[in-house]
Scaffold this motif. Sequence first.
Motif, short mmCIF file in Angstrom:
data_model
loop_
_atom_site.label_atom_id
_atom_site.label_comp_id
_atom_site.label_asym_id
_atom_site.label_seq_id
_atom_site.Cartn_x
_atom_site.Cartn_y
_atom_site.Cartn_z
N MET A 72 -41.21 -21.81 -1.63
CA MET A 72 -40.27 -21.13 -0.74
C MET A 72 -40.98 -20.59 0.49
O MET A 72 -40.43 -20.56 1.58
CB MET A 72 -39.63 -19.97 -1.53
N VAL A 73 -42.23 -20.20 0.30
CA VAL A 73 -42.98 -19.61 1.41
C VAL A 73 -43.78 -20.68 2.16
O VAL A 73 -43.93 -20.60 3.38
CB VAL A 73 -43.94 -18.51 0.88
N PRO A 79 -43.44 -23.66 3.51
CA PRO A 79 -43.08 -24.25 4.80
C PRO A 79 -43.00 -23.25 5.95
O PRO A 79 -42.78 -23.63 7.08
CB PRO A 79 -41.68 -24.85 4.54
N LEU A 80 -43.20 -21.97 5.65
CA LEU A 80 -43.05 -20.95 6.69
C LEU A 80 -44.38 -20.57 7.33
O LEU A 80 -44.41 -19.80 8.28
CB LEU A 80 -42.41 -19.69 6.11
N VAL A 81 -45.49 -21.05 6.78
CA VAL A 81 -46.78 -20.54 7.23
C VAL A 81 -47.69 -21.65 7.76
O VAL A 81 -47.43 -22.85 7.56
CB VAL A 81 -47.51 -19.79 6.09
#
Lengths: 67, 212
Positions: A1-2, A4-6
Amino acid sequence: MVAPLVDFPEQIVVYEQEEQHKVTYQLHVHESDIGKVIGKDGRNARALRAVLRAGADYGKRIYLDIR
Amino acid sequence: MNQLTARGKTVDDAIQSALQQLQAAKEDVEVTIIDEGSKGFLRLFGAKPAVVKVVIKTDVMKAAKAYLESVIRHLHPNVQVEITTRKKKHVMFTLSGENLGILIGKRGQTLNALEQLVEQFLHQQKAYHVTVTVDAEGYRLKRRETLEKLAVNAASKALALQKAIPLEPMPASERKIIHAALHKQQDVETDSKGKEPNRYLIIQPSQEKSWQ
């Protein structure tokens, strides 16, 4: 969940600790990604917590530590 | 493989051949014509094939949809995600399936959280300033109607009591609905106070403004 955000998805480590009435997640990300995960005024962190809460078993509290 | 150069008798032939090799649809690629080709004299001499370069576009909205699906999968096993509005700076995803309550959350807070995560995702993909709406079971429309009623009620209360009426804190998108609902009503004013995420609206009777 995290991931692809970083910028450094490979550096994400999550510890999960489940107790009777709560689940604690410890989320470790690369130093320069901390801001992305927390977001402006904690917006992203709040969103992550809300989604975790939606996915949690009924009656369990969710704690999310970001470091 | 996400790009290649192809030849054909005509430009169209070349594009078709490239699409077949890439197994892509025409709307998902960008085509550059390198050589238009020519039929040659009497179609016999000097015929040159058309040459095109075809690149598959990385569609950031489709990637966002895939991301949304991957997050939702953990919450609910059987949900369809569709892109229902797609503009340059706004995209709307509609979820369908049964018992979507868990994805909506109390007062839509799970939907709002999903929106926030997708916005961060798009930001990370360098698609800046795109607003994201996530809807399920017509929640957004229902919520809009509720908020519009609330706005009208609060406005008449403000007028009746000649007092400022504060509302519950709400996200920007919901405050906007209330501002808009009362925009045309001359006898009340709306204003937002407080800091996110606890920013809230107040509705008060219009005051004569002193213009200096």
